[in-house]
Design an enzyme around this catalytic site. Structure first.
Site, short mmCIF file in Angstrom:
data_model
loop_
_atom_site.label_atom_id
_atom_site.label_comp_id
_atom_site.label_asym_id
_atom_site.label_seq_id
_atom_site.Cartn_x
_atom_site.Cartn_y
_atom_site.Cartn_z
N ARG A 221 41.27 22.89 48.88
CA ARG A 221 40.75 23.87 48.21
C ARG A 221 39.27 23.73 47.92
O ARG A 221 38.59 24.78 47.55
CB ARG A 221 41.49 23.71 46.59
CG ARG A 221 41.58 24.97 45.83
CD ARG A 221 42.24 24.98 44.77
NE ARG A 221 41.92 23.83 43.70
CZ ARG A 221 42.96 22.83 43.39
NH1 ARG A 221 43.93 22.95 43.80
NH2 ARG A 221 42.43 22.02 42.63
N TYR B 270 30.20 48.82 39.93
CA TYR B 270 31.50 48.98 40.89
C TYR B 270 32.50 49.03 39.96
O TYR B 270 32.71 48.38 38.91
CB TYR B 270 31.41 47.73 41.58
CG TYR B 270 32.71 47.61 42.47
CD1 TYR B 270 32.86 48.67 43.47
CD2 TYR B 270 33.42 46.46 42.42
CE1 TYR B 270 34.12 48.51 44.30
CE2 TYR B 270 34.49 46.39 43.29
CZ TYR B 270 34.97 47.33 44.21
OH TYR B 270 35.86 47.34 45.00
N ASP C 206 25.01 41.91 41.18
CA ASP C 206 25.66 42.17 42.61
C ASP C 206 24.76 42.79 43.54
O ASP C 206 24.11 43.73 43.30
CB ASP C 206 26.70 43.31 42.06
CG ASP C 206 27.73 43.78 43.17
OD1 ASP C 206 27.15 43.61 44.26
OD2 ASP C 206 28.74 44.36 42.98
N LYS D 86 31.61 43.24 53.05
CA LYS D 86 30.95 44.26 53.44
C LYS D 86 29.76 44.08 54.74
O LYS D 86 30.45 43.52 55.49
CB LYS D 86 30.03 44.98 52.34
CG LYS D 86 30.75 45.20 51.14
CD LYS D 86 31.79 46.15 51.23
CE LYS D 86 32.53 46.38 49.99
NZ LYS D 86 34.02 47.18 50.11
#
Ligand SMILES: Cc1ncc(COP(=O)(O)O)c(C=O)c1O
Length: 398
Positions: free
Chosen positions: A60, A113, A185, A210
């Site tokens: 993890r 967003y 962001d 993206k």
């Protein structure tokens, strides 16, 4: 402030490519693991206490593939370290949650967003964390909205869909005077065209889904932090169980190597399409940061070193049937809730006001968002030309 990072292309090629991650070959290996095994108590304890030295402890916490990607992102964006998440949305929500407690307040731009807004309204409120939305063009006047319990000022520049470019350094200066953390962001700039830490950002978040990945086939998020905030971001993200697949990270590392040339091509083609659109009789305005008509264009010119393939425009007429006709017959532009891949995309939004609460959307007709991909730009313009023909044909019958 450094607007342009010198030799960024060289950085893009070399970032995160340490011999210890790649075993002598060009690309870091895909190392899959849940369990990491140790032969001595000393080795095991050493791995456990050293959180920042790229030592594998347990799956993890990441393997060398994650360390390579994380280092690459830190080299590209700056900052002291980069936490990895299974999506951009997970990066946003976990970064915020890592720094707030019940009774805190955050300031969120009105053009965020949409899922970021939803998270504030539907989840943070349940934990007693209040959100006030602000006009993305507010600049230093953000000070009027800061409360004694304001912990985070969240920015996204340009704003989602409506593309407002924010005065990041003006907001950051005021934020820091009041002890607030500045989160951005930074997905649109992709860690390439805006250097967040030179402008006062404390935590820079990206949907690596993206342009970093760049091929529309992986969900991934990153949050890169200053030395001051990195330990808390890293530790709290671990505690919330955030981890990523090494196969996805391998693809993201591959994406990074070509991001410079991809972005330049996206930019060149998008500018050509935007200029062509600006001459169309059906178009009210172009919302592309490189255009004067885009709110905050002056901050784009001052702070960014380039643009990309994503921008919007607003129609000066139309109805549902005409817009459907425009969208339905496209050959190259497909409809999809994403951007940043090699392919062109188109989306219409006829009710921008429904996703804004403190600013007034000034336009009457639909907004169209385009992602200009790597196809031949003349094919894309032809596709749009035919789309407008269908659009006008429907309108002629009303
Ligand atoms: C600006 C921006 N931030 C964050 C996200 C969320 O990223 P993800 O889809 O990887 O959760 C998106 C996705 O469209 C986005 O456009």
């Amino acid at each position: 402030m450094t607007k342009k990072v010198t030799n960024k292309d060289t950085k893009i090629v070399n970032a995160g490519r340490k011999a210890e991650f790649s075993n002598g070959v060009v690309n870091p290996a895909v190392v899959r693991a849940s369990t990491v095994v140790f032969n001595t108590v000393k080795e095991m304890n050493h791995a456990l206490v050293n959180k920042n030295n790229n030592t594998m402890v347990y799956g993890r916490r990441g393997t060398t593939t994650a360390f390579a990607f994380s280092e690459a992102m830190t080299e590209l964006e700056g900052g002291a370290g980069c936490a990895l998440y299974p999506s951009g949305t997970a990066a946003i929500t976990n970064a915020i949650l890592s720094f707030v407690k019940t009774g805190d307040h955050i300031l969120m731009l009105d053009s965020a967003y949409e899922p970021t807004r939803d998270y504030c309204d539907k989840i943070l409120t349940n934990f007693g964390v209040q959100t006030t939305y602000y006009d993305p063009m507010i600049g230093a006047d953000i000070e009027t909205l800061i409360q004694p319990n304001t912990r985070i000022i969240f920015l996204e520049s340009p704003g989602s869909i409506t593309m407002e470019v924010q005065d990041v350094p003006a907001i950051a200066e005021v934020a820091h005077q009041h002890g607030c953390i500045v989160m951005l962001d930074n997905t649109w700039a992709a860690g390439i065209n805006f250097n967040p830490f030179d402008y006062g950002v404390d935590i820079s978040i990206q949907a690596a889904t993206k342009y970093i990945v760049g091929h529309s086939d992986v969900m991934l998020g990153t949050a890169t932090a200053t030395a001051e905030h990195w330990p808390q971001l890293r530790d709290n993200s671990y505690l919330m169980g955030q981890c990523t697949s090494p196969d996805d990270l391998y693809l993201a590392l591959r994406g990074i190597r070509t991001i410079g040339v991809r972005l330049r091509q996206h930019q060149q083609s998008a500018l050509k399409v935007a200029h062509w659109l600006s001459q169309r009789k059906e178009v009210e305005t172009i919302l592309h940061p490189a255009f004067e008509s885009c709110p905050g264009h002056e901050f784009f010119k001052r702070d960014f070193s380039g643009s990309n393939g994503l921008f919007s425009f607003v129609l000066n007429k139309g109805n549902k049937a005409a817009i459907t006709a425009l969208l339905d017959g496209m050959s190259h532009f497909k409809m999809g809730y994403s951007w940043g891949g090699f392919e062109s995309l188109i989306l219409a939004n006829s009710n921008v006001q429904s996703i804004r609460t403190v600013t007034t959307w000034p336009y009457q007709y639909s907004l169209i968002r385009l992602h200009i991909g790597l196809e031949d730009v003349d094919d894309l313009i032809e596709d749009l030309t035919k789309g407008f023909e269908r659009f006008n044909e429907v309108l002629a019958h009303y």
